[in-house]
Design a protein around this motif. Structure first.
Motif, PDB file in Angstrom:
ATOM      1  N   GLY A   1     -97.220-126.352 -27.603  1.00 35.22           N
ATOM      2  CA  GLY A   1     -96.551-127.550 -26.380  1.00 35.22           C
ATOM      3  C   GLY A   1     -96.117-129.161 -26.950  1.00 35.22           C
ATOM      4  O   GLY A   1     -95.544-130.161 -25.900  1.00 35.22           O
ATOM      5  N   GLN A   2     -95.873-129.299 -28.885  1.00 39.25           N
ATOM      6  CA  GLN A   2     -94.312-130.315 -28.628  1.00 39.25           C
ATOM      7  C   GLN A   2     -92.969-130.194 -27.691  1.00 39.25           C
ATOM      8  O   GLN A   2     -92.708-130.473 -27.243  1.00 39.25           O
ATOM      9  N   ALA A   3     -93.122-128.315 -27.395  1.00 35.21           N
ATOM     10  CA  ALA A   3     -92.060-128.012 -26.542  1.00 35.21           C
ATOM     11  C   ALA A   3     -91.971-128.979 -25.283  1.00 35.21           C
ATOM     12  O   ALA A   3     -90.562-129.137 -24.822  1.00 35.21           O
ATOM     13  N   GLU A   4     -93.154-128.741 -25.191  1.00 36.31           N
ATOM     14  CA  GLU A   4     -93.025-129.237 -22.912  1.00 36.31           C
ATOM     15  C   GLU A   4     -93.377-130.611 -23.526  1.00 36.31           C
ATOM     16  O   GLU A   4     -92.649-130.887 -22.365  1.00 36.31           O
ATOM     17  N   ARG A   5     -93.862-131.470 -24.462  1.00 35.21           N
ATOM     18  CA  ARG A   5     -93.375-132.483 -24.078  1.00 35.21           C
ATOM     19  C   ARG A   5     -91.902-133.022 -24.236  1.00 35.21           C
ATOM     20  O   ARG A   5     -91.659-133.948 -23.593  1.00 35.21           O
ATOM     21  N   VAL A   6     -91.837-132.536 -25.128  1.00 32.73           N
ATOM     22  CA  VAL A   6     -89.758-132.693 -25.694  1.00 32.73           C
ATOM     23  C   VAL A   6     -89.188-132.603 -23.577  1.00 32.73           C
ATOM     24  O   VAL A   6     -88.214-133.522 -23.730  1.00 32.73           O
ATOM     25  N   ARG A   7     -89.702-131.175 -23.166  1.00 34.42           N
ATOM     26  CA  ARG A   7     -88.808-131.213 -22.446  1.00 34.42           C
ATOM     27  C   ARG A   7     -88.795-132.316 -21.334  1.00 34.42           C
ATOM     28  O   ARG A   7     -88.691-132.085 -20.308  1.00 34.42           O
ATOM     29  N   ALA A   8     -90.079-131.924 -21.097  1.00 41.97           N
ATOM     30  CA  ALA A   8     -90.424-133.368 -20.105  1.00 41.97           C
ATOM     31  C   ALA A   8     -89.720-134.614 -20.087  1.00 41.97           C
ATOM     32  O   ALA A   8     -89.540-135.398 -19.353  1.00 41.97           O
ATOM     33  N   LEU A   9     -89.884-134.449 -21.401  1.00 43.21           N
ATOM     34  CA  LEU A   9     -88.955-136.717 -21.779  1.00 43.21           C
ATOM     35  C   LEU A   9     -87.708-136.318 -21.345  1.00 43.21           C
ATOM     36  O   LEU A   9     -87.484-137.188 -21.079  1.00 43.21           O
ATOM     37  N   LEU A  10     -87.223-135.129 -22.264  1.00 45.65           N
ATOM     38  CA  LEU A  10     -85.286-135.032 -21.828  1.00 45.65           C
ATOM     39  C   LEU A  10     -84.881-135.160 -20.481  1.00 45.65           C
ATOM     40  O   LEU A  10     -84.134-136.316 -20.049  1.00 45.65           O
ATOM     41  N   LEU A  11     -86.243-134.116 -19.259  1.00 43.85           N
ATOM     42  CA  LEU A  11     -85.775-133.979 -18.241  1.00 43.85           C
ATOM     43  C   LEU A  11     -85.880-135.094 -17.262  1.00 43.85           C
ATOM     44  O   LEU A  11     -85.096-136.141 -16.673  1.00 43.85           O
ATOM     45  N   GLN A  12     -86.904-136.160 -17.802  1.00 40.30           N
ATOM     46  CA  GLN A  12     -87.008-137.778 -17.218  1.00 40.30           C
ATOM     47  C   GLN A  12     -86.755-138.273 -17.646  1.00 40.30           C
ATOM     48  O   GLN A  12     -86.011-139.164 -16.671  1.00 40.30           O
ATOM     49  N   ARG A  13     -85.788-138.243 -18.847  1.00 41.53           N
ATOM     50  CA  ARG A  13     -85.070-139.539 -19.143  1.00 41.53           C
ATOM     51  C   ARG A  13     -83.162-138.577 -18.246  1.00 41.53           C
ATOM     52  O   ARG A  13     -83.014-139.836 -18.111  1.00 41.53           O
ATOM     53  N   ALA A  14     -83.040-137.301 -18.545  1.00 44.24           N
ATOM     54  CA  ALA A  14     -81.937-137.180 -17.642  1.00 44.24           C
ATOM     55  C   ALA A  14     -82.085-137.420 -16.263  1.00 44.24           C
ATOM     56  O   ALA A  14     -80.908-137.999 -15.987  1.00 44.24           O
ATOM     57  N   ALA A  15     -82.926-138.010 -15.552  1.00 47.89           N
ATOM     58  CA  ALA A  15     -82.844-137.968 -14.425  1.00 47.89           C
ATOM     59  C   ALA A  15     -83.213-139.765 -13.710  1.00 47.89           C
ATOM     60  O   ALA A  15     -82.430-140.537 -13.115  1.00 47.89           O
ATOM     61  N   ALA A  16     -83.760-140.102 -14.894  1.00 46.92           N
ATOM     62  CA  ALA A  16     -83.525-141.360 -14.819  1.00 46.92           C
ATOM     63  C   ALA A  16     -82.006-141.456 -15.072  1.00 46.92           C
ATOM     64  O   ALA A  16     -81.976-143.268 -14.632  1.00 46.92           O
ATOM     65  N   THR A  17     -81.874-141.539 -16.142  1.00 42.44           N
ATOM     66  CA  THR A  17     -80.147-142.051 -16.012  1.00 42.44           C
ATOM     67  C   THR A  17     -79.053-141.581 -15.450  1.00 42.44           C
ATOM     68  O   THR A  17     -78.667-142.557 -14.838  1.00 42.44           O
ATOM     69  N   GLN A  18     -79.281-141.027 -14.518  1.00 46.95           N
ATOM     70  CA  GLN A  18     -78.899-140.466 -13.417  1.00 46.95           C
ATOM     71  C   GLN A  18     -78.651-141.318 -12.171  1.00 46.95           C
ATOM     72  O   GLN A  18     -77.862-141.143 -11.168  1.00 46.95           O
ATOM     73  N   ALA A  19     -80.257-141.537 -12.181  1.00 50.50           N
ATOM     74  CA  ALA A  19     -80.439-141.691 -11.017  1.00 50.50           C
ATOM     75  C   ALA A  19     -79.641-144.015 -11.119  1.00 50.50           C
ATOM     76  O   ALA A  19     -79.117-144.294  -9.654  1.00 50.50           O
ATOM     77  N   ALA A  20     -79.520-144.303 -12.488  1.00 51.26           N
ATOM     78  CA  ALA A  20     -78.857-145.627 -12.677  1.00 51.26           C
ATOM     79  C   ALA A  20     -77.476-145.129 -12.503  1.00 51.26           C
ATOM     80  O   ALA A  20     -77.353-146.654 -11.347  1.00 51.26           O
ATOM     81  N   GLU A  21     -77.142-144.598 -12.432  1.00 56.22           N
ATOM     82  CA  GLU A  21     -75.899-144.684 -12.462  1.00 56.22           C
ATOM     83  C   GLU A  21     -75.300-143.864 -11.062  1.00 56.22           C
ATOM     84  O   GLU A  21     -74.328-144.781 -10.104  1.00 56.22           O
TER      85      GLU A  21
END
Length: 530
Positions: A147-167
């Motif tokens: 469960g923790q791995a799924e949450r961390v993956r979702a968090l990282l992918l969400q943050r990565a997408a947000a950073t790339q969208a901002a750029e």
């Protein structure tokens, strides 16, 4: 603890930055076992040298205790956290080390569950940045709860997408600012423009391979060699064990001579290996591709597979530039193909880019129509000169060997070469039938190969350059090889032995503004000025 705030640009109450977190303490039941595997031989050596005395058992037990303490300290001194626009992996066992992975460099986050991890409800999370070589910034969290791995993956992918969208927004603002003073063409969308946002879409299962289709696995050919690979590994282990146990070279030579004196053992072993090829190959294929599932999860394509070790691979949809359709000579009669994504910045594309294992062609193409985009346009055939070249290259080398063998009296070699030359006729014909290329106005495709045929379907906007290659023999035949340079996958995809005008026209259709200036124009009028 520092005041962890919201993600930059997020409204109040938005997702929180991940504070320093340790791995699951259950990993303490795994790490000592993994470490003791490498210490097994030295510990056994201590017992042998000590004659299995109480003191030798004491020293071996001390080694086990030190191993457990060491792995416990490693767990206690390792944390991971998300700070601002980066993931940090901190270790402070003896010296302090911090590995930093920028979130905008994350290309995928994979989760795998080896057998011992699955037994304890744990998983291994790996962060792929698309880098390669010794300096690659790859991160690994071994081990988290599932469960923790799924949450961390979702968090990282969400943050990565947000950073790339901002750029991307910042880049668009710069383009618009430049367009205000440079005319309308300056504001044109770039090939790398950000695609539609799918983050709010519900998860969708695109494909789930039935277990009955696992029977197609051995048709690819690679898994058929599994028995021989297992035999080679067993022989290597025997030699290593012999060295550890002190077996002399003369004893090993005697065993080898004993086997050679009984050739029926070798023949029997060869027969058993050949008969075991489809069975063992099918079992290994099923272990790796059991319950293969392809999903669309937000802006990512997620492929999950595996029986003993379950693996989940995420591919960012915006970085997918196309896909490859692969089928071997054994798969084509059964009508099955395999699919692999062409993705920018993907480290291990051969395994991480897999979209589907061996499945019926109609099912595979329908899946790609949903996951990426459909491509059904027939390919354009190559000129007859390409057929002559395929036949010559498949027949001529063996014909030459046969002539030389007959001349020197090696009849067995000569007849074998004649047989291979005759087999070259259908092989050359099949290689020619596999050639093709086309462009539908938005996507291009190139195909080649026979024993392993590959058709690459690519976005036209993904092409960053062209290489037109023509050898001496190609010039005499009036053909050329046109290579589309792409910043993804293998980097270049070839249309082999196309006609000269046909190849130039193909490149001009995909990128007319690049090719038209280089076309041969009529010569200028003569200068009459004396």
């Amino acid at each position: 603890m520092p005041p962890w705030g919201t993600w930059p640009g997020q409204p109040p109450g938005g997702p929180q930055v991940l504070p320093p977190t340790r791995l699951s303490p259950r990993v303490l039941l795994i790490d000592p076992v993994r470490t003791l595997k490498s210490l097994f031989v030295p510990l056994v050596g201590v017992l042998f040298v000590g004659g299995f005395s109480p003191r030798s058992f004491l020293w071996a037990g001390l080694g086990i205790v030190i191993t457990v303490v060491y792995t416990s300290l490693r767990w206690a001194t390792f944390t991971y956290q998300v700070v601002g626009d980066r993931l940090e992996l901190n270790r402070a066992l003896i010296g302090r080390s911090i590995r930093t992975i920028p979130l905008d460099r994350i290309r995928g986050v994979d989760i795998s569950t080896p057998p011992l991890h699955r037994l304890l409800g744990l998983a291994v999370l790996r962060v792929d940045t698309g880098a390669s070589g010794a300096g690659a910034q790859e991160g690994e969290l071994n081990a988290l709860t599932i469960g923790q791995a799924e949450r961390v993956r979702a968090l990282l992918l969400q943050r990565a997408a947000a950073t790339q969208a901002a750029e991307g927004v910042a880049a668009d603002a710069r383009v618009e600012a430049g367009a205000a003073g440079a005319g309308p063409e300056a504001g044109a969308a770039s090939p790398g423009a950000v695609g539609p946002d799918r983050s709010a879409e519900p998860e969708q299962v695109l494909a789930r391979v039935p277990r009955s289709w696992l029977k197609y696995g051995p048709l690819s050919g690679a898994y058929l060699l599994t028995p021989f690979a297992l035999l080679a590994g067993a022989i290597g282990l025997v030699f290593q064990a012999g060295q550890e146990l002190g077996i002399s070279a003369s004893t090993a030579r005697s065993i080898g001579e004993w086997i050679l004196e009984r050739p029926y053992l070798l023949v029997g072993a060869a027969v058993v290996l050949v008969l075991a090829m489809p069975l063992v190959g099918g079992v290994m294929y099923a272990i790796f591709h059991w319950d293969f599932t392809l999903r669309r999860r937000g802006d990512f394509l997620v492929a999950e597979r595996g029986l003993i070790t379950r693996r989940s691979v995420s591919l960012e949809h915006q970085r997918v530039r196309g896909y490859e359709v692969l089928d071997g000579i054994g798969e084509r009669p059964a009508g099955v193909v395999r699919l692999r994504a062409i993705v920018t910045g993907l480290g291990d594309s051969s395994s991480r880019g897999q979209l589907l294992p061996a499945t019926p062609r109609p099912y595979a193409l329908d899946t790609m129509a949903q996951a990426i985009w459909p491509f059904t346009l027939p390919l354009e055939r190559h000129p007859p000169a390409a057929l002559r070249r395929r036949l010559f290259r498949a027949i001529a080398p063996w014909a030459l060997v046969a002539v030389i063998a007959f001349a020197v009296g090696w009849l067995i070699v000569a007849f074998a070469a004649v047989a291979l030359a005759l087999l070259g006729i259908p092989l050359g014909l099949d290689r020619y039938r596999s050639l093709g290329h086309t462009f539908d106005g938005e996507h291009l495709a190139v195909r080649s190969g026979s024993l392993r045929r590959t058709q690459a379907n690519l976005e036209g906007r993904a092409v960053v350059g062209w290489t037109i290659r023509q050898t001496l023999f190609q010039r005499q035949a009036g053909v050329m090889t046109v290579i589309a340079g792409v910043g993804a996958g293998s980097g270049g995809y070839s249309a082999i032995d196309v006609g000269e005008s046909q190849g130039v026209d193909f490149a001009a259709k995909v990128t007319p503004a690049w090719i038209e200036p280089f076309r041969t124009s009529s010569p200028p009028p003569p200068n009459d000025k004396g």
